[in-house]
Design an enzyme around this catalytic site. Structure first.
Site, PDB file in Angstrom:
ATOM      1  N   GLY A  63       0.952  -1.135   0.134  1.00 19.19           N
ATOM      2  CA  GLY A  63      -0.141  -0.006  -0.104  1.00 19.19           C
ATOM      3  C   GLY A  63       0.968   1.248  -0.004  1.00 19.19           C
ATOM      4  N   ILE A  87      -3.033  -0.802  -5.037  1.00 20.30           N
ATOM      5  CA  ILE A  87      -4.153  -1.269  -5.703  1.00 20.30           C
ATOM      6  C   ILE A  87      -4.858  -0.308  -6.530  1.00 20.30           C
ATOM      7  CG2 ILE A  87      -5.969  -1.039  -3.868  1.00 20.30           C
ATOM      8  CD1 ILE A  87      -6.840  -3.955  -4.397  1.00 20.30           C
ATOM      9  N   ARG A  88      -4.630   0.726  -5.994  1.00 20.62           N
ATOM     10  CA  ARG A  88      -5.466   2.055  -7.027  1.00 20.62           C
ATOM     11  C   ARG A  88      -4.666   2.307  -8.020  1.00 20.62           C
ATOM     12  NH1 ARG A  88      -5.487   6.390  -2.293  1.00 20.62           N
ATOM     13  NH2 ARG A  88      -3.490   5.198  -1.703  1.00 20.62           N
ATOM     14  N   ASN A 119      -2.840  -6.369  -5.546  1.00 19.98           N
ATOM     15  CA  ASN A 119      -3.656  -6.857  -4.331  1.00 19.98           C
ATOM     16  C   ASN A 119      -2.662  -7.751  -3.486  1.00 19.98           C
ATOM     17  OD1 ASN A 119      -5.387  -7.681  -2.242  1.00 19.98           O
ATOM     18  ND2 ASN A 119      -7.315  -7.905  -3.528  1.00 19.98           N
ATOM     19  N   ALA A 120      -2.157  -6.935  -2.271  1.00 16.95           N
ATOM     20  CA  ALA A 120      -1.209  -7.711  -1.668  1.00 16.95           C
ATOM     21  C   ALA A 120      -2.017  -8.697  -0.555  1.00 16.95           C
ATOM     22  CB  ALA A 120      -0.348  -6.711  -0.702  1.00 16.95           C
ATOM     23  N   LEU A 139       2.516   1.328   5.953  1.00 17.70           N
ATOM     24  CA  LEU A 139       2.809   2.889   6.400  1.00 17.70           C
ATOM     25  C   LEU A 139       1.101   3.624   6.384  1.00 17.70           C
ATOM     26  CD1 LEU A 139       6.200   4.025   5.443  1.00 17.70           C
ATOM     27  CD2 LEU A 139       5.418   2.336   6.980  1.00 17.70           C
ATOM     28  N   ASP A 142      -5.151   1.940   5.312  1.00 19.34           N
ATOM     29  CA  ASP A 142      -6.511   2.215   5.726  1.00 19.34           C
ATOM     30  C   ASP A 142      -7.179   1.714   6.827  1.00 19.34           C
ATOM     31  OD1 ASP A 142      -9.361   2.409   5.364  1.00 19.34           O
ATOM     32  OD2 ASP A 142      -9.248   2.117   3.200  1.00 19.34           O
ATOM     33  N   THR A 217       6.798   9.647   4.017  1.00 16.04           N
ATOM     34  CA  THR A 217       5.454   9.400   3.021  1.00 16.04           C
ATOM     35  C   THR A 217       4.677  10.810   3.028  1.00 16.04           C
ATOM     36  OG1 THR A 217       4.221   8.719   4.876  1.00 16.04           O
ATOM     37  CG2 THR A 217       5.389   7.059   3.618  1.00 16.04           C
ATOM     38  N   GLU A 218       3.718  10.811   1.886  1.00 15.75           N
ATOM     39  CA  GLU A 218       3.006  12.022   1.940  1.00 15.75           C
ATOM     40  C   GLU A 218       2.007  11.900   3.167  1.00 15.75           C
ATOM     41  OE1 GLU A 218       0.554  13.166  -1.853  1.00 15.75           O
ATOM     42  OE2 GLU A 218      -0.947  12.128  -0.519  1.00 15.75           O
TER      43      GLU A 218
END
Lengths: 245, 388
Positions: A63, A87-88, A119-120, A139, A142, A217-218
């Protein structure tokens, strides 16, 4: 600057944060790890040069979002191959374009990092052999707040068995989130799983990947801007205590 | 007009010449040597609102107990000497596969949610006891079948995402290996009785495969599409275009395997030859579509059918004559006897082949909008490409 080397703009790649990991998203995946063609991802490493051992992916960012961790880790760990899974579609496209541009802008660098739309939760064993990975990153996952969605959380008893399978004994699993409830959930499940042992705070601080986990990360930067808390938990993959009787 | 409910599942006792036939809300037991009914349908409950309460059945290793489960999530255990109900338990979710352990102290179940539990083989004390059971193994997608290894140190589970997973038992959190190779849902796995280090598997990808499962190594993959293709019923949607294996019925004494497919007018026979290879033997045609099959102790193959005509046979028996399996005539005493058994009755026949739904071809997502300057090709769905 050529078309290829222009960095992509995030605003064209926005996509909603939640994706349903249970539905089937038109994914490409190999039947088994031996059949995966890695040459498209790591052209400088696959196939291995004569006399050299074939390097394999060792770090997996599950992710990976907009790729912040991977981009920052690529230079810090130049001898390790790392892969992001997202996945996105739009988000994965963004990271793909970003890596492509960086490889052109800085020749010789960023060849050890790549991204895949995957899809992990379902197909990790199709890509990685037993004990192949030495680091796994989760990290700001969701949270899937609702009770009925808890099986969709990326850290669950079911999935920990698969992560333990892919992770080498001694390998480290990193989790970080700004959602306290989710942190407590992940810690509880990891603590309960016999194949994972939590690293002490000192061990975490000594780990060279941890500053990247916190800052790169963002999502991590967003949390810092909003002055939120970040809850870190790191675990080592250990031998099965079941047989120590 | 009432229709006779066919026998959707059939299973043979490991020790006695008896088969158990699932029939909607009840089950029937027939003696396979004499053709006599050992346990008939309850007369008062013949007319039914269809419900598969005996969708899955399993004997314990000596045949003294039969466990059944179905739509109501109940696990019922019967004493096979008199077919009395010994105990009943409730599972969390509907069960897709289960078996007794060797000592018959536990019933290990795999459910639709993807979890495996070990239920103690006794009455549930209370609701709380059921809730305390922790899953031993979990798959993200539905678990379709499951088996313990002979020494009960490993558990093998198959799922809808083409995976066959081998985990330690009872420490199922420790995955030993995967047997990867199937390209569609795996619906059936079993240890080969003549070599229990080998696992046989089948499902939706037209192959029957043999594995050295502890090593995760594929030993053989046999493509069986050509043998069954001519006997397939017309497809009703994308999911039912390709053959789908429902079960492998194994005859340990003759090294034979009968491949049972969904909605076909035939059963394919394979044999395990002396050089340890699975080979095609013959295709046994039936007068209507097959539901299930099992071998009896005299190596006869009993096949249950879903007739379209009111008076059609519900059972076909195949017997070996001069090295070949032949369909016993409907007029034979034995066959006539078993086909005149009273069954449950229903007004409207439900869909008996929902197994096709395990394929994912109908769940395609909506078109995803692409951002500007995009030149990359979209990944094509692997499965759609393959079936074309």
């Amino acid at each position: 600057m050529s078309e290829e080397a222009k960095l992509p703009q995030k605003r064209y790649y926005r996509q909603r944060a939640h994706a349903n990991p249970f539905s089937d998203h038109q994914l490409d995946y190999p039947v088994k790890p031996e059949e995966m063609d890695w040459t498209k991802h790591y052209p400088q490493y696959y196939p291995a040069k004569e006399g050299q051992e074939q390097k394999k992916v060792e770090f997996a960012d599950i992710g990976c979002g907009y790729g912040g961790l991977l981009i920052s880790m690529a230079k810090a760990f130049p001898d390790n191959l790392m892969l992001g899974m997202e996945i996105r579609t739009k988000v994965e496209d963004y990271v793909y374009e970003r890596i492509k541009a960086l490889r052109v802008q800085e020749p010789g660098h960023y060849q050890n990092v790549s991204i895949m739309r995957m899809n992990a939760m379902k197909f990790l064993p199709n890509f990685f052999e037993k004990g192949q990975l030495t680091k796994m990153f989760f990290l700001f996952p969701d949270p899937h707040f609702k009770q009925r969605k808890h099986k969709a959380r990326i850290i669950s008893p079911t999935l920990l068995a698969e992560y333990a399978y892919a992770l080498r004994i001694g390998g480290i699993l990193y989790t970080i989130t700004d959602v306290k409830d989710l942190h407590e959930w992940m810690v509880k499940h990891l603590d309960d799983h016999p194949l994972f042992q939590r690293l002490s705070d000192e061990e975490c601080e000594k780990d060279p990947a941890v500053p990247h986990v916190r800052e790169a990360t963002e999502e991590g930067k967003k949390v810092a801007r909003n002055q939120g808390d970040k809850y870190l938990a790191c675990y080592r993959r250990i031998e099965d205590p079941f047989y120590k009787q | 007009m009432s229709l006779r409910i066919p026998f959707t599942t059939v299973i043979h006792s490991p020790s006695k010449p008896e088969i158990v036939l699932a029939n909607g809300k009840q089950f029937i037991v027939i003696n396979t040597s004499t053709g006599e009914v050992v346990k008939p349908i309850n007369e008062n409950e013949r007319k039914q609102e269809y419900s598969e309460l005996y969708r899955i059945m399993t004997f314990n290793n000596d045949g003294s107990l039969l466990a059944t489960t179905g739509d109501d999530k109940k696990i019922n255990v019967y004493d096979t000497s008199d077919w009395s109900l010994k105990l009943s338990r409730v599972a969390h979710k509907r069960i897709n596969s289960f078996q007794f352990n060797h000592a018959s102290t536990e019933i290990i179940i795999a459910d639709k949610f993807g979890d495996v539990y070990a239920h103690p083989n006794k009455n549930q004390e209370d609701q709380k006891e059921a809730e305390k059971l922790e899953p031993i193994v979990g798959h993200v997608s539905m678990v379709t079948d499951m088996t313990l290894s002979k020494d009960e140190k490993f558990i093998v589970t198959s799922d809808r995402d083409e995976h066959i997973r081998v985990s330690r038992y009872p420490n199922g959190y420790n995955i030993e290996t995967f047997c990867l190779g199937h390209k569609d849902v795996v619906t059936y796995i079993q240890l080969l009785p003549w070599n229990e280090g080998l696992l046989i598997s089948a499902g939706g990808d037209n192959t029957v495969r043999v594995w050295d499962f502890l090593k995760g190594k594929e030993i053989q993959s046999l493509n069986i599409k050509e043998y069954i293709q001519p006997y397939m019923a017309k497809a009703t949607d994308a999911n039912s275009e390709e053959p789908m294996v429902r079960k492998l019925a194994i005859d340990a004494s003759k090294n034979l395997i009968a491949v049972v497919f969904a909605k076909t007018n035939a059963v394919v026979l394979l044999e395990w030859t002396s050089d340890n290879t699975l080979t095609y033997k013959s295709t046994l045609e039936t007068e209507s579509t097959v539901l299930d099959a099992t071998f009896d102790l005299q190596n006869r193959l009993w096949v249950t059918l879903a007739p379209t005509e009111e008076k059609g046979d519900l059972l076909a028996i195949f017997e070996e004559k001069n090295g070949k399996y032949e369909h016993l005539s409907s007029k034979e005493q034995h066959v006539k006897q078993v086909n005149s058994i009273e069954t449950g009755l229903v007004e409207k026949m439900p869909d008996l082949y929902t197994i096709f739904g395990l394929r994912k071809l109908l769940d395609l997502p909506d078109f995803v909008q692409t951002p500007p300057d995009k030149a990359r090709n979209k990944n094509k769905k692997r499965k759609v490409e393959e079936t074309k």
